[in-house]
Write an enzyme that holds these catalytic residues in place. Structure first.
Site, PDB file in Angstrom:
ATOM      1  N   TYR A   4      87.430-177.063  76.655  1.00 20.46           N
ATOM      2  CA  TYR A   4      87.383-178.470  76.245  1.00 20.46           C
ATOM      3  C   TYR A   4      87.127-178.585  74.747  1.00 20.46           C
ATOM      4  CZ  TYR A   4      86.016-183.426  76.406  1.00 20.46           C
ATOM      5  OH  TYR A   4      85.934-184.786  76.203  1.00 20.46           O
ATOM      6  N   SER A  13      85.296-186.364  70.815  1.00 21.22           N
ATOM      7  CA  SER A  13      83.989-186.088  71.414  1.00 21.22           C
ATOM      8  C   SER A  13      83.080-185.509  70.344  1.00 21.22           C
ATOM      9  CB  SER A  13      84.161-185.072  72.556  1.00 21.22           C
ATOM     10  OG  SER A  13      82.920-184.578  73.005  1.00 21.22           O
TER      11      SER A  13
END
Length: 276
Positions: free
Chosen positions: A146, A133
């Site tokens: 995360y 990401s």
């Protein structure tokens, strides 16, 4: 011969689009999910689908064995994609929540990867693609759990790539920014289970920021958001290019943040990400 790939997290979003997109591109796709009802739905759509839960090593072993049994013992590629978020301020994040998210977002990737490497060594080729990401190299408020898993995934993947340089196995990162998916909705149960926001010193900030984002009825894409097919396009390039790049960026914010972290002083970069 038909090329084969095992993909995780195929119930929706990036994994779902990748499974269908690669099948259309001529790949034999093993589309795995955590829940049997999702596997059944995908089988009804013409995909080969079976269970794989990153938190359960037995399902990882069974899923890989099932794929290898169906191909006669080979597998050309793995796309480690399944992941989830547990939003909340770091000071409100119980350590148990952090342990749990690492089981899925990092340790499961590692377990599946270690199991497939001997197969790829024996067959003389293979590609392992990890879905990271933009949050794997820049931080963002409320996403500490995360972000921590994706930073760790990037470091582990980079070391693995260096070590595999003397083998015919390619190790690749895909780094999406905002992509249309269910990750926000899917994170709500984890938030409600772990984060006692009402007793947090940041309760007012939760009300005015995270809760509005988390529970709002989304009617239009976020700024710069792209459909999951944008990731599939980069995944196909990573799988089919003769000499794949180490990293593939997806969405404008990923390109911008990569440039920003190289060009801006740390204080300026943190100020910039803190505004988002």
């Amino acid at each position: 011969m038909t090329r084969s790939i095992l993909i995780t997290g195929c119930s929706s979003g990036i994994g779902y689009d990748a499974a269908h997109g690669l099948k259309r591109a001529g790949w034999r796709v093993f589309a795995t999910c955590r829940k049997e009802e999702d596997c059944e739905r995908l089988r009804g759509e013409g995909l080969e689908s079976f269970l794989l839960d990153y938190t359960d090593e037995a399902t990882i072993e069974r899923a890989l064995n099932e794929a290898l049994n169906r191909t006669g013992g080979t597998l050309d590629a793995v796309f480690n994609n399944g992941a989830y978020g547990c939003p909340g301020a770091v000071e409100d994040l119980p350590t148990g929540a952090l342990r749990e998210i690492f089981e899925t977002n990092l340790f499961g990737y590692h377990e599946l990867t270690r199991r497939i490497v001997p197969v790829m060594r024996k067959q003389g080729h293979g590609r392992i693609v990890n879905c990271s990401s933009v949050l794997g190299f820049v931080p963002m408020r409320w996403r500490g759990a995360y972000v921590a898993t994706k930073y760790a995934l990037e470091g582990l993947t980079e070391c693995f790539r260096l070590e595999m340089a003397d083998t015919p196995i390619h190790v690749i990162l895909i780094q999406p920014g905002p992509i249309t998916s269910r990750i926000r909705v899917n994170s709500i149960p984890h938030f409600e289970r772990w984060i006692d926001w009402e007793n947090s010193p940041r309760a007012e900030q939760y009300r005015n920021s995270l809760l509005l984002r988390l529970y709002k009825n989304k009617t239009k894409p976020d700024r710069f958001e792209l459909p999951a097919s944008a990731v599939t396009a980069k995944l196909i390039r990573a799988l089919e290019t003769a000499n794949p790049a180490p990293r593939y960026f997806v969405t404008t914010p990923t390109y911008l943040m990569n440039a920003a972290r190289r060009l801006l002083p740390t204080r300026t970069l943190l100020w910039l990400t803190g505004r988002s």
